[in-house]
Every structure is written in C-alpha cells, then in structure tokens.
Design an enzyme around this catalytic site. Sequence first.
Site, PDB file in Angstrom:
ATOM      1  CG  HIS A  29      -0.407   0.401  -8.050  1.00  0.00           C
ATOM      2  ND1 HIS A  29      -1.065   1.461  -8.058  1.00  0.00           N
ATOM      3  CD2 HIS A  29      -1.361  -0.437  -8.014  1.00  0.00           C
ATOM      4  CE1 HIS A  29      -2.213   1.491  -7.921  1.00  0.00           C
ATOM      5  NE2 HIS A  29      -2.586   0.264  -7.568  1.00  0.00           N
TER       6      HIS A  29
ATOM      7  CG  ASN B 212      -6.390   3.470  -6.780  1.00  0.00           C
ATOM      8  OD1 ASN B 212      -5.227   3.153  -6.728  1.00  0.00           O
ATOM      9  ND2 ASN B 212      -7.439   2.602  -7.286  1.00  0.00           N
TER      10      ASN B 212
ATOM     11  CG  HIS C 235      -1.751  -6.777   3.756  1.00  0.00           C
ATOM     12  ND1 HIS C 235      -2.892  -6.941   3.364  1.00  0.00           N
ATOM     13  CD2 HIS C 235      -1.214  -8.153   3.747  1.00  0.00           C
ATOM     14  CE1 HIS C 235      -3.284  -8.161   3.485  1.00  0.00           C
ATOM     15  NE2 HIS C 235      -2.186  -8.870   3.564  1.00  0.00           N
TER      16      HIS C 235
END
Length: 730
Positions: A83, A156, A347
């Site tokens: 990413h 995603n 996170h």
Amino acid sequence: MAKKDAPINSKPVQVENIKTRKLDEFVADGTGEKLTTNHGLKINDDQNSLKAGDRGATLLEDFILREKITHFDHERIPERVVHARGSGAHGIFKAYDNLSALTKAEFLSDPSLETPVFVRFSTVAGSRGSTDLARDVRGFAVKFYTQEGNFDLVGNNMPVFFIQDAIKFPDLIHAVKPEPGNEIPQAASAHDTFWDFISQLPESSHMIMWLMSDRSLPRSYRMMEGFGVHTFRFVNAAGESNFVKFHWKPLLGVHSVAWDEAQNISGKDPDFHRRDLWDAIEAGAFPEWELCVQIIPEEDEFKFDFDLLDPTKLIPEELVPVQRIGKMTLNRNPDNFFAETEQVAFHLGHVVPGIDFTNDPLLQGRLFSYTDTQLIRLGGPNFHEIPINRPVVPVHNNQRDGHMRQTINRGRTSYGPNGIAANDPQQSKASEGGFTSYNERIDARKVRARSSSFLDHFSQARLFLNSQSAAEKNHLTDALCFELGKVKMVSIRERMLGLLAHIDKGLAAAVAYSLGLHVPEIPLSTLNGSIPADADLADYTPIEKEGTLAKSEALSMQSTVKDTVSTRKIAILAADGVDGKSLSKMKDLLVSKGAIVHIIAPKLGEIISSEDQHIQTDESFLTAASVLYDAVYLPGGVNSSASLEAEADAIHFLNEAFKHCKPIAADASAIQVLEACYFFKKLPAEYSEETVLREGVIVSDNASSLSELFVRMVAMHRFWDREVPRKIPA
C-alpha cells in the site's frame, strides 16, 4: 435501518469538524515571512554557502548550509511495504439510526453525532512511484476520530483475500513484488514468482477471480466498494455479540475501465486516480459512501457451507442482506501530502467499545503486524503523536519518552498504582466506557493446523465467475491469458490451468487455448499444507447442496448504480466554425447534471464559432487523450466537422473511445467525422432508441432529444456488449 434520503448530487456544506480544529495548531502557512532556520534564527543569505573567498572552499562552520542539507537528506521515510502508493482525504461520518441494540459503539448509536474521518486509498503491490492504474487490489482504510478513541476500519476494495493464515503473508508479498534479481516488473502480478506461488496455493483461487476481474481496474476511487474483509464482532452494552461484515457502497456506483485503457492511462496520467479524487473534492463534488453491515447472530455461526472466520470467503448478500447504517462524505483535501497521507498510521487493533475481534487467523496475525511496521516506518513508538494520528479525545497513560516524543508530561510518577499522585491516571469501568474484550469461551489445545471448514477453495471462486456478466467473464478470461502469458515457465502455467479446471473447465480451456497448452489432469495433491499431502484435491470440491447459490447479483458490476452523470468527464471535440448553439446546449445540460466538460480542439486558446463567438478551449489533441474521458460529443458546424475529419488525432480519439465502449454522440451535421472513423461502418444502418442504448452511439438533428439521450448513455457508463462484435484497431 432503511437508507435515508440522500440525493447523489447533493453537495454538503464544508463545515469545520473537531479533527480539523485540532490540526490547526500544527498548520503553518507560507505567508511571506522572513526566512529563518529551524531554530528561529533569521537568515541573511540563503542563496550562497559560506566560503573561504568567492572562489574558495566551502567552510564546515556553515551551520545554515548543514541544517538545510541534513534536513533534505532525511526528508524521506521508508515507504510502506504494501500500500505504498496512496491518496487521502478528510471527511465526516454520520449514522442513520441508533444501533445500540447491536453495538455500544457511540458513533454508531447516536445519529446526531458527526464523526471526523480520514480515508486513504491505495494500490497494494507497487512502490510510491508506480502507476494508479496497475491491475491490483485497492486499499480502502478509514480512520474514525470518535469520542471514544480512534477506530480504524482497514480494508480493501475486494471482500476476500489470498490467504487464510497470516503466517503466509510474507510469502505472498515476496511473490508478488518485483523479482529480487532485477526488480522487475513494477506494480504487476504478471510474472513467474507470483503465479508460481499462487499455482501451489489453492486457497487463493477465489481471490484470483476478483483480482483478474474488472474490480482490479476501478474507474475512480470514488466508484469502488470497500470491505472490511474480516469477520468482526458487534457487542452491545449487555455483552451480547453478533458477527459483522463491513461494506462501503459508493453512491456513484461501482465502475471500471478496460485493461487496454488502463495501460494507456498509465502512460498519459499515472496519477489518474489521485487527480480524480483531489479534483472532485476541490470542485465540491464530495465523494460519498454508505457504511453497510451484514449481521450474523452468534447462534448462526455454523449455519453456512463456509466458515465465517475464513478470510477467503464472503457472505453472499442473498443469504445475509446488507443493511445501510450511515454515510461517509469526503469534503476536504489534505493540506500536506507527507504530513497527512504519508504519515497516517492505520491499525486493525484500533477499536472502540462495541467492536471486537474474532479468531480469523489472518486478522489475528495482522493485529501484530501493523504496530511492528509503524515502529520502523514512522521512527518509533510515538507515531500516535503525529498530528494526523492523534485522537480527538485526551490521552492519559504512563507511557513515556522514546524517539520523537512530543508530549511534555509533568509530575513525579509514570507508573501505577502509586500513592504519590493519587494513582492517576485511573482505570475506567466498562460502565464508564472502558474497553472490555468479548467474553468468548476458549477451550482448545495448542496446534499448528487448519480447520477442515477452511478447505473448500473453489466453490466461491465458481460462484463469483458464474455471477459475472458476459463482458465481465470475457475480461476475466483475457486477464488470465495476459498474466499467464507473461509467465516464462511452462510448468507454472500448467499448474495454474489445473487449478482453474477446479473452478470452471470452460474457463481453463479458454485460457489453455490462448497459452497454446492443454488443460492437464486435475492434480491429486497440493503443496501448500492446507490440505493433507495424501488427499485427493477433488474431495475438497463439495457437491452443491440444494439451495446453494449458483449466482449472486451483488458480485457483478452490471447491476450497479447507473442513474447519474455527476463528475463524469465529457470531451467535446470542436474546431473553428463549430455550431456554438449545439455546443452550448449540450455543455450546459451536462454541467447542470454535475458532469465535467472539456472542449478539445486542434490547438489551445480559442476557437471561433459559426456565430463569431470566441470559445475558450480546455485541451488540444496534443495534450488530451480519450482514455481520460468517459464520453465524447461532436457538435455541429460544417467547417468544424471538415477540420476534425482531416485531423488524424481527432479520428484516433473517436476510434479509441469506441474501442473502450464509451458513449459517443454527434449532431447530424457532424456525421462526416464519424464516417471517417473505422468503427462507423460496423454499426447498424438504422437506429432506434433501443439500438442506440445498446451500441452507445447516437446521431441526431434534434438537439433536445440528442442531449437527453446522451445524458442517459453517459449514466450507463460503458457499452461492453459491443466490445467483441465491434472490435476495432485503435
């Protein structure tokens, strides 16, 4: 929890939110102030270093030079391992209803709350300098700055993943990254190491169907879905748990580009998606998504033919309907890319009370990985103090010091319990908002193994394939042919054909034909360890039960929203002598519907209409390309049409737009331009409205009906059905 009325073209007023206010103290504007060093010393000369004479050696004592060069030398931080290339924006989220019956998360239980968010979209495999239009998964990560702390929904644009267990993640990324010997290819999966790995990992079969589909080539970040991938838990105040899957549904619909188009865009504008997001927000066309959930009661955990904890599986919407629970609007671009988009740290472990984890083995491993990677990428354990990562609520704990610590903690104690500072800070009870993990019963032996419920690798891959439209299936097949055609080792191609045969023999045969190979016998075993080595792989392709889904409408983009032209880019091709009335009528209508219209001419500057109007052009054929637009219009005007007919770049522009299945409209007096195009002789001789809407090309001398029908055509996005029978060289 019904969807609230929210006009797609509505433009929310940009209002200050609490996160913006907290960022303000860190913002510095370039206001023409006197130049200083980083320590506040006013600089007399920033153009020349200190030397021993005007032609002499530079002196080591030049601390201004050393500070400037040292800072420059350290301006770059390690890019993300995955990413790395991304784009971000600020926004807000509001819940539609009170969800306290399902979760005690406050931001989902109070519709009056406006929660600030920061969203980062990204590609996965490429480096920071790669193209936006690689065939790849797209990251969709949302940081909610809630009143109970930060909640990061890290996902995603595809609802499943390649692997079932996090221990395989380093292998996956090593395989898909450029090969280590020559660092080739960049941002691409079409090479030997990736397919060598995948061909020995049948659990990736479902994800490969998604990756080879049009979902890997989104038209825009604003026109792609997002998924939490993993199964999470909602927990309410009574301690009751439900499983939950998170979805983001774009209000503009889910749309893609063609592979040939993507490759061209990568050359014309590798920042295509970044620019698209930035420009839309700057124009006030704020992107919007609805947050949706699939709720599975605890007692239904084992109800399905698949395991809820398997990240290579999705829950078909026909089995568990999606509920729309809120809306996110992105309404502000970052002030500084590095400080915000590059330094933002997501996170999975950043949750709030009411949202908890499951035993998904990929999720469990990722909980460790995110902290670990931020420690090296952002310099140490205080990455949470970087402004973009700070929560909007106060932080109190006994964690001290460390690299780049910014908080100045006063007091004698940094431990607890203590008697000196009255045991401050104190713990919070659950009733006071303190986080408590779901009280899940655990009774098991420690093993390195995989549940047998994880061993069906092909049923959902087959479901996805069967759910695609004919055009989508063709694109998926072509993608496999392209990717495997780049693989040099025949043994890898043959292994992949064997796995494809488990999904669909027709698909495997079509790919094999393109590769000049035969579909091999179905392999008896696999090498990845998720299935016993002595097992017959065919045993793990279950017989479809009565009621098993053959198709799922939600898995195809064919059924997506197609009722708006908002933010679509339309090219109007014109030259001197253009009919100014037909040009203005079409442009005004499209702009009124929220579209972006560019006038493209043989040269920049102005063109003069047949009515002697001076019309400003936006691009010339030298700088514009059809792949950067969604549709094309040719206004009338004899002289303009004659010029365009003789302009090779204009003819190429139209041929290429047709090749990529885009809507094309023309005033009847511009028919000679279309007749000069290769594609025009392939069209039906007579047109009806039905024909027009199937073929996506319209010619008319009725300006009103032409413009109205063209708007409908643009809203339909593409006319993929003409792709095969109308294939043309362009």
